[in-house]
Design a protein around this motif. Sequence first.
Motif, PDB file in Angstrom:
ATOM      1  N   ALA A   5       0.762  -1.266   0.038  1.00 43.30           N
ATOM      2  CA  ALA A   5      -0.033  -0.012   0.056  1.00 43.30           C
ATOM      3  C   ALA A   5       0.950   1.317  -0.094  1.00 43.30           C
ATOM      4  O   ALA A   5       0.222   2.565  -0.082  1.00 43.30           O
ATOM      5  N   GLY A   6       2.263   1.150   0.070  1.00 42.56           N
ATOM      6  CA  GLY A   6       3.145   2.247  -0.142  1.00 42.56           C
ATOM      7  C   GLY A   6       3.582   2.940   1.080  1.00 42.56           C
ATOM      8  O   GLY A   6       3.905   4.025   1.363  1.00 42.56           O
ATOM      9  N   ALA A   7       3.348   2.131   2.349  1.00 47.06           N
ATOM     10  CA  ALA A   7       3.850   2.490   3.448  1.00 47.06           C
ATOM     11  C   ALA A   7       5.469   2.952   3.381  1.00 47.06           C
ATOM     12  O   ALA A   7       6.560   2.467   2.612  1.00 47.06           O
ATOM     13  N   ARG A   8       5.898   4.236   4.140  1.00 48.17           N
ATOM     14  CA  ARG A   8       6.975   4.614   4.090  1.00 48.17           C
ATOM     15  C   ARG A   8       7.970   4.516   5.622  1.00 48.17           C
ATOM     16  O   ARG A   8       9.143   4.540   5.752  1.00 48.17           O
ATOM     17  N   SER A   9       7.100   4.391   6.652  1.00 42.98           N
ATOM     18  CA  SER A   9       7.809   4.521   7.963  1.00 42.98           C
ATOM     19  C   SER A   9       6.984   3.588   8.913  1.00 42.98           C
ATOM     20  O   SER A   9       5.792   3.651   8.480  1.00 42.98           O
ATOM     21  N   PRO A  10       7.299   3.650  10.292  1.00 43.30           N
ATOM     22  CA  PRO A  10       6.303   3.163  11.404  1.00 43.30           C
ATOM     23  C   PRO A  10       4.953   3.856  11.399  1.00 43.30           C
ATOM     24  O   PRO A  10       4.108   3.272  12.274  1.00 43.30           O
ATOM     25  N   ILE A  11       4.994   5.139  10.936  1.00 43.15           N
ATOM     26  CA  ILE A  11       4.021   5.914  11.401  1.00 43.15           C
ATOM     27  C   ILE A  11       2.570   5.286  10.392  1.00 43.15           C
ATOM     28  O   ILE A  11       1.456   5.209  10.875  1.00 43.15           O
TER      29      ILE A  11
END
Length: 580
Positions: A350-356
């Motif tokens: 889904a395109g996650a970039r970080s733990p956020i």
Amino acid sequence: MSASPRPSPQSEPVRRRIPVAAALRRSFSKGYGLGDFQADLLAGTVVGVVALPLSMALAIAVGAPPQHGLYTAIVAGALVALLGGCKFQVTGPTAAFVVILAPIVTKHGVTGLMTAGLMAGVLLVIMGLARLGRLIEYIPYPVTTGFTAGIATVIATLQLKDVLGLEAAGPLPEHYAAKVAALWAARGTADVFELAVAASTLALLLVIPRVVKKVPAPLLAITLVSLAAVVVAEVYPVFSVATIGSRFHTTLDGVEFAGIPPVLPTPALPWGDGLSHELVRELLPSAFAIAMLGAIESLLSAVIADGMTGTKHDPDSELIGLGIGNIVAPIFGGIAATGALARTATNIRAGARSPIAAVTHAVVVLLSILFLAPLVAYVPMASLAALLLLVAWNMSELHHFIRIVKLAPRSDVFVLLTCYGLTVVMDMVVAVSAGVVLAAVLFMRRMAELTGSRTVLSTADDLGEFALPERVALYEINGPLFFGAVQKAMAALHAIRGDSYEVMILHLGKVPFIDSTGFVALENVLDGLVRRQKTVVLAGPLPRPREIFDKARLEERSKRVYIAEDLDAAIRLAGALVSA
């Protein structure tokens, strides 16, 4: 011997730092902008939608009310993301835990379940602080495959009750064989309406991903079937199926809620006033199994996430974050949590970039509790059971299981089938314990197979550039000299005829490591040779740790024992000793 270089002042703090929040620090150290935040919000929303039905279904599968699974996804999902070592890991209740947690609920109820999860969290933190994260990676593939296939078998069996609408006489027993017997005894209560709902849900779960790409299949399938069930019940009153609302009720401040209560999770001691030494003692084996399986599951998920993204996780930070998540989650009503591979993969795609992104997933689940709780009550139990059937099938990896049986060495097949059988027939406490032992035994056997030896008598055999003097024998050990290989390494030495040599060279230059058992065996060999009036030359370079040889003072103990730096020096010394 040259002194080892001192660490630079810059590297010292990094080495001593407690490995916490490694993924979050790494993400922000490389820069984090508005575009990254927007990508994380989108990915977290998608994963939150996927996690909503799964969290409820997994809580129900272990025998707990559905809100406990949601509380787990909220608290553990956010904390592990912030404190763990993998940028993309999504943590929550998983199918792997069903086999361990269900017997705990049967014996000790939900409070015992949460207490065991908290104890497992403490063990995980200790494992992370002890830097044991890398050790989990050495568990053989047959062990983990046997676990997962066995867990999948048990999960699929448990879902038959809701898929078929069986009405067993009381709660299902603790052991697998007894569960199967109870389900078989209740076969006459099967309900065609429940089976139709389960079959419809399963069909949609299989078809939707091929047609609709942007909406998670579990959300769409369960929503459509729930709506259809409500409409059919209105048109045909005879149609009736069990739902979350009809199965679970919660009373808060005198108000009864059907399904999940639309309130925030509130902190409280999971054991209430019932914590005792006896309870802790009874739950400790289960807590150990939860910790071990949770560590294996999370770190395997993190390794796969690394392969999908080209990143590198911090295993010790992941264990500490997972431990803290499992300590805090039970205080808010959560159950045991670990890294969820399917949700982690969804997060990445889904395109996650970080733990956020994982934190966002927890917020989405929280908002769903507050605003969608009344609608959740209409979800059929058979639909959630169908979802778990699909999870069990994907988890089983049947093609890998069959491939190992067909192609792997017999020792690997034995380990695979043993772990599978113990998981199904016994329980995960026994299976995890046996799996760890089998992994160690398998490793020791493979290491022992690498250790060999050879004997050279005078010049009868080729030593390459070296030639042995007359009346000199050479015994070379090749491989680690540890307790699992001692007998094999020393066996041929005792067969050498004593009248064929005066000086024995024991070549240890190809021994990378020696443990206390190996050293005691070496000392016994030296004492035996000295008693037979033989002179012994130990040829190096000596294995690590060198300190054990220095402390033993082998040369001082006997005038017939010498140490040479290498084989060339040992051969020259042996020639001089024979000539003398």
